[in-house]
Design an enzyme around this catalytic site. Structure first.
Site, PDB file in Angstrom:
ATOM      1  N   GLU A 145      36.006  41.752  50.458  1.00 46.23           N
ATOM      2  CA  GLU A 145      36.724  42.976  50.891  1.00 46.23           C
ATOM      3  C   GLU A 145      36.978  44.189  50.146  1.00 46.23           C
ATOM      4  O   GLU A 145      38.133  43.190  49.050  1.00 46.23           O
ATOM      5  CB  GLU A 145      37.783  42.855  52.116  1.00 46.23           C
TER       6      GLU A 145
ATOM      7  N   VAL B 231      37.116  42.504  40.341  1.00 46.91           N
ATOM      8  CA  VAL B 231      36.949  40.581  40.785  1.00 46.91           C
ATOM      9  C   VAL B 231      35.741  39.771  41.608  1.00 46.91           C
ATOM     10  O   VAL B 231      35.525  39.039  41.507  1.00 46.91           O
ATOM     11  CB  VAL B 231      38.761  39.903  41.292  1.00 46.91           C
ATOM     12  N   GLY B 232      35.982  40.755  42.747  1.00 43.84           N
ATOM     13  CA  GLY B 232      34.590  40.397  43.964  1.00 43.84           C
ATOM     14  C   GLY B 232      33.317  40.561  43.268  1.00 43.84           C
ATOM     15  O   GLY B 232      32.778  40.115  44.097  1.00 43.84           O
TER      16      GLY B 232
ATOM     17  N   GLY C 122      40.637  42.354  47.037  1.00 42.60           N
ATOM     18  CA  GLY C 122      41.460  42.042  45.556  1.00 42.60           C
ATOM     19  C   GLY C 122      40.242  44.131  45.643  1.00 42.60           C
ATOM     20  O   GLY C 122      39.265  44.178  46.319  1.00 42.60           O
TER      21      GLY C 122
ATOM     22  N   GLU D 297      40.270  54.797  42.283  1.00 47.58           N
ATOM     23  CA  GLU D 297      40.889  54.318  43.301  1.00 47.58           C
ATOM     24  C   GLU D 297      42.132  53.518  42.337  1.00 47.58           C
ATOM     25  O   GLU D 297      42.528  53.601  41.477  1.00 47.58           O
ATOM     26  CB  GLU D 297      40.960  53.020  43.513  1.00 47.58           C
TER      27      GLU D 297
ATOM     28  N   LYS E 251      45.104  31.031  47.891  1.00 43.87           N
ATOM     29  CA  LYS E 251      45.263  31.641  47.248  1.00 43.87           C
ATOM     30  C   LYS E 251      46.019  32.663  47.252  1.00 43.87           C
ATOM     31  O   LYS E 251      45.127  34.193  47.494  1.00 43.87           O
ATOM     32  CB  LYS E 251      44.735  31.889  46.151  1.00 43.87           C
TER      33      LYS E 251
ATOM     34  N   CYS F   3      42.894  49.726  50.873  1.00 43.73           N
ATOM     35  CA  CYS F   3      42.270  49.502  50.246  1.00 43.73           C
ATOM     36  C   CYS F   3      41.638  51.205  50.539  1.00 43.73           C
ATOM     37  O   CYS F   3      41.028  51.781  50.375  1.00 43.73           O
ATOM     38  CB  CYS F   3      42.084  48.839  50.595  1.00 43.73           C
TER      39      CYS F   3
ATOM     40  N   THR G  36      36.993  45.448  43.644  1.00 41.96           N
ATOM     41  CA  THR G  36      36.113  45.835  42.972  1.00 41.96           C
ATOM     42  C   THR G  36      35.437  44.772  41.691  1.00 41.96           C
ATOM     43  O   THR G  36      34.326  43.750  41.403  1.00 41.96           O
ATOM     44  CB  THR G  36      35.535  47.221  42.898  1.00 41.96           C
TER      45      THR G  36
HETATM   46  P1  TAP Z   1      42.741  41.363  42.339  1.00 42.72           P
HETATM   47  O1  TAP Z   1      43.072  42.036  40.886  1.00 42.72           O
HETATM   48  O2  TAP Z   1      41.659  41.445  42.536  1.00 42.72           O
HETATM   49  O3  TAP Z   1      43.484  39.903  43.006  1.00 42.72           O
HETATM   50  C1  TAP Z   1      43.386  40.172  44.124  1.00 42.72           C
HETATM   51  C2  TAP Z   1      43.122  38.114  44.124  1.00 42.72           C
HETATM   52  O4  TAP Z   1      42.294  38.192  43.448  1.00 42.72           O
HETATM   53  C3  TAP Z   1      44.683  37.660  43.810  1.00 42.72           C
HETATM   54  O5  TAP Z   1      45.101  36.352  44.411  1.00 42.72           O
HETATM   55  C4  TAP Z   1      44.590  37.573  42.188  1.00 42.72           C
HETATM   56  O6  TAP Z   1      45.281  36.427  41.745  1.00 42.72           O
HETATM   57  C5  TAP Z   1      43.284  36.977  42.749  1.00 42.72           C
HETATM   58  N1  TAP Z   1      42.598  36.736  41.331  1.00 42.72           N
HETATM   59  C6  TAP Z   1      42.349  37.557  39.911  1.00 42.72           C
HETATM   60  N2  TAP Z   1      41.667  37.331  39.171  1.00 42.72           N
HETATM   61  C7  TAP Z   1      40.197  36.306  40.382  1.00 42.72           C
HETATM   62  C8  TAP Z   1      39.469  35.552  40.058  1.00 42.72           C
HETATM   63  N3  TAP Z   1      39.005  35.544  38.240  1.00 42.72           N
HETATM   64  N4  TAP Z   1      38.430  34.896  40.865  1.00 42.72           N
HETATM   65  C9  TAP Z   1      39.147  34.517  41.897  1.00 42.72           C
HETATM   66  N5  TAP Z   1      40.552  35.653  42.148  1.00 42.72           N
HETATM   67  C10 TAP Z   1      40.956  35.974  41.558  1.00 42.72           C
HETATM   68  O7  TAP Z   1      42.965  43.106  43.249  1.00 42.72           O
HETATM   69  P2  TAP Z   1      45.212  43.445  43.013  1.00 42.72           P
HETATM   70  O8  TAP Z   1      45.423  43.856  42.436  1.00 42.72           O
HETATM   71  O9  TAP Z   1      45.749  42.077  43.838  1.00 42.72           O
HETATM   72  O10 TAP Z   1      44.636  44.034  44.908  1.00 42.72           O
HETATM   73  C11 TAP Z   1      44.394  45.572  44.370  1.00 42.72           C
HETATM   74  C12 TAP Z   1      42.277  45.669  45.065  1.00 42.72           C
HETATM   75  O11 TAP Z   1      42.513  45.050  45.938  1.00 42.72           O
HETATM   76  C13 TAP Z   1      42.699  46.914  44.903  1.00 42.72           C
HETATM   77  O12 TAP Z   1      41.407  47.370  44.571  1.00 42.72           O
HETATM   78  C14 TAP Z   1      42.736  47.359  46.663  1.00 42.72           C
HETATM   79  O13 TAP Z   1      41.783  48.254  47.384  1.00 42.72           O
HETATM   80  C15 TAP Z   1      42.065  46.101  46.812  1.00 42.72           C
HETATM   81  N6  TAP Z   1      42.455  45.869  48.146  1.00 42.72           N
HETATM   82  C16 TAP Z   1      41.190  45.498  49.327  1.00 42.72           C
HETATM   83  C17 TAP Z   1      41.350  45.449  50.606  1.00 42.72           C
HETATM   84  C18 TAP Z   1      40.170  45.619  51.674  1.00 42.72           C
HETATM   85  S1  TAP Z   1      41.024  44.741  53.208  1.00 42.72           S
HETATM   86  N7  TAP Z   1      39.003  45.572  51.098  1.00 42.72           N
HETATM   87  C19 TAP Z   1      42.700  45.282  51.021  1.00 42.72           C
HETATM   88  C20 TAP Z   1      43.494  45.236  50.370  1.00 42.72           C
HETATM   89  C21 TAP Z   1      43.613  44.814  49.066  1.00 42.72           C
HETATM   90  P3  TAP Z   1      46.190  36.860  40.803  1.00 42.72           P
HETATM   91  O14 TAP Z   1      47.390  37.618  42.149  1.00 42.72           O
HETATM   92  O15 TAP Z   1      46.998  36.215  40.533  1.00 42.72           O
HETATM   93  O16 TAP Z   1      45.636  38.301  39.819  1.00 42.72           O
END
Ligand code: TAP
Length: 482
Positions: free
Chosen positions: A259, A241-242, A237, A390, A185, A293, A239
């Site tokens: 991650e 949601v993780g 994504g 962050e 996804k 990230c 922390t």
């Molecule tokens: P999230 O809001 O956590 O979203 C990540 C993914 O998870 C999206 O596809 C999101 O869908 C989906 N999602 C949301 N709620 C979910 C749930 N309850 N169950 C399963 N999946 C769910 O993060 P973001 O805002 O997209 O990304 C930013 C974050 O990612 C930052 O904190 C960043 O540090 C972290 N990040 C970490 C890394 C590594 S390698 N550590 C790399 C890139 C980003 P939607 O798009 O519809 O919300």
């Protein structure tokens, strides 16, 4: 049924919007075909112009069930039984098509995500191809991986919007090399390149069901990771949601890789080559608008050189061009979404309120779309929220230190542990400090360098498991840890 013809077409003008023909609407990619979803749909927009790019299907529970079923069938009937050397051929083919269609992928990534074309063209897409080449090379050598050679089955993979294609390659390439099938996804704001990748899978004649793409929001992701027939969950994504995912799979026998976020320290000692360090600081925080990230979002500079370094850094920041992601001269593109822009503004305002001093070069921002200027805060203390949380945007928090021990203490004073940078001429100091830093990756006299052969991942609230390199195979084989 959704239209099964190619959703994208080449056009004459290279490196321009005309290179991809974006369809009005997209279905889901299940069992080797683009199909209509059972659920609603959502719009994906260009963050640089706010124009609607396409209407995309939102996969509901029934769609996720169908995708997992297709993946299970493909695993038991074709992919899971195929000799590694045969799987390798498909991965090499995918890698080559990614190279051939590199411009198309880069333009589409920049349009949907907002990142500068010079980054998507020169960093993201080449790295995506490199990951497929690298893991293709492992597919027939898994017995030497140290983790056995037995795949897990079906992997449910959820990725964020900051590196849509690159994160897809980090997830799909090792999973497939190990003999797993996947349901992925993409993030809601950046679904288009994953759908173009689906078309590349068709072009490579990948057996149906080996790769399935379900677009949608968080609920789609939740349905996927909680699906009882998914053997492995790989998530990148936030922390928050993780943590929710870790709870939801607790008590099951699913393997999980997380991650998550980061708040990396980029430490500059007084003997560092200053111009080189300034470039590294700029790259560390302004690359990809700071939506990284492992961004070097906390600059720790030794007090004796702080003034000179900041002076040079400000002069360099004044040369950064913010604007159209498709312009080859753009350094900083659009912020990915209105929501993310809101978060960056909110935390920056908190920085002001906490007494830190904000500085940005004069720069004109486009009137439509989501933009934030390159920004630094000085006078930041460790207690400030802009030093702890962050921001995930082009905002640098500057702190100073006097001794190496103080630098290490401040660098480690974070709930995260993903990455760090060290700038010094002394090799012995690099080794000593790197050993003391609690971060998954430590760069020395460089920053944000990636290679498919290197494992990447965090400690503490930055998650667990490693992606990349030989270690990245562990997550997709029965003999690996998570
Ligand atoms: P999230 O809001 O956590 O979203 C990540 C993914 O998870 C999206 O596809 C999101 O869908 C989906 N999602 C949301 N709620 C979910 C749930 N309850 N169950 C399963 N999946 C769910 O993060 P973001 O805002 O997209 O990304 C930013 C974050 O990612 C930052 O904190 C960043 O540090 C972290 N990040 C970490 C890394 C590594 S390698 N550590 C790399 C890139 C980003 P939607 O798009 O519809 O919300």
């Amino acid at each position: 049924m959704a239209d099964n013809s190619s959703p994208f077409e080449y056009a004459a003008a290279p490196e321009s919007r005309g290179i991809v023909d974006i369809k009005a609407s997209y279905g889901l990619f299940i069992n080797g075909e683009f199909v209509d979803g059972h659920g609603k749909s959502f719009k994906t927009i260009s963050p640089a112009t706010e124009e609607v790019l396409a209407e995309v299907a939102e996969a509901d529970q029934a769609d996720v069930d169908a995708a997992v079923k297709a993946a299970r069938r493909a695993h038991s009937r074709t992919w899971g039984r195929m000799p590694g050397r045969e799987r390798a051929k498909y991965l090499y083919r995918i890698a080559r098509i990614i190279q051939e269609r590199g411009r198309e992928l880069a333009v589409l990534e920049s349009i949907d995500n907002g990142k500068p074309i010079k980054e998507s063209r020169d960093v993201d897409v080449p790295q995506v191809a490199a990951n497929f080449f690298y893991y293709a090379g492992w597919a027939d050598k898994l017995e030497y991986s140290g983790y056995g050679s037995t795949p897990l089955g079906v992997a449910g993979q959820v990725i964020p919007w900051n590196f849509p294609l690159l994160m897809l390659s980090w997830k799909i390439a090792p999973a497939l090399a190990c003999g797993n099938t996947v349901v992925l996804k993409p993030a809601e704001t950046t679904p288009l390149t994953a759908l173009l990748f689906a078309e590349i899978c068709q072009q490579a004649d990948l057996p149906p069901g080996v790769v399935n793409i379900v677009t949608g929001a968080g609920t789609t992701g939740q349905a996927l990771v909680e699906h009882p027939d998914v053997d492995k969950v790989a998530f990148t994504g936030s922390t928050g949601v993780g943590r929710a995912i870790a709870k939801s799979v607790a008590g099951t026998d699913k393997k999980v890789t997380l991650e998550l976020g980061g708040k990396a320290a980029n430490i500059v000692f007084d003997d560092a080559p200053i111009d080189q360090a300034v470039e590294g600081i700029v790259n560390g925080i302004f690359f990809n608008q700071g939506h990284v990230c492992c961004a070097g979002s906390r600059l720790l500079v030794q007090e004796s050189i702080a003034e000179e370094l900041l002076d040079r850094l400000k002069r360099r920041m004044a040369t950064l061009r913010v604007g159209d992601p498709l312009d080859k001269n753009t350094d900083i593109g659009a912020i990915n979404s209105a929501e993310q822009l809101g978060r960056i503004r909110e935390l920056s305002d908190i920085g002001d309120a906490e007494g830190a001093e904000r500085w940005s070069p004069e720069c004109e921002l486009p009137s439509n779309g989501f933009w934030f200027p390159p920004t630094l805060f000085t006078g930041v203390s460790q207690a400030h929220r802009i030093a702890r949380e962050e921001i995930f945007g082009p905002v640098l928090s500057v702190l100073t230190f006097r001794t190496p021990a103080e630098a290490v203490e401040k660098a480690n004073n974070t709930p995260y542990g993903l990455s760090a940078g060290v700038w010094t001429e002394k090799g012995s100091r690099i080794l000593k400090v790197a050993n003391q830093l609690r971060a998954g990756v430590v760069w020395a006299n460089t920053f944000n360098k990636f290679d498919p052969t290197s494992p990447f991942g965090g400690y503490k609230e930055s998650g667990y498991g490693r992606e990349g390199g030989r270690h990245g195979l562990a997550s997709y084989l029965k003999g690996g840890d998570n």
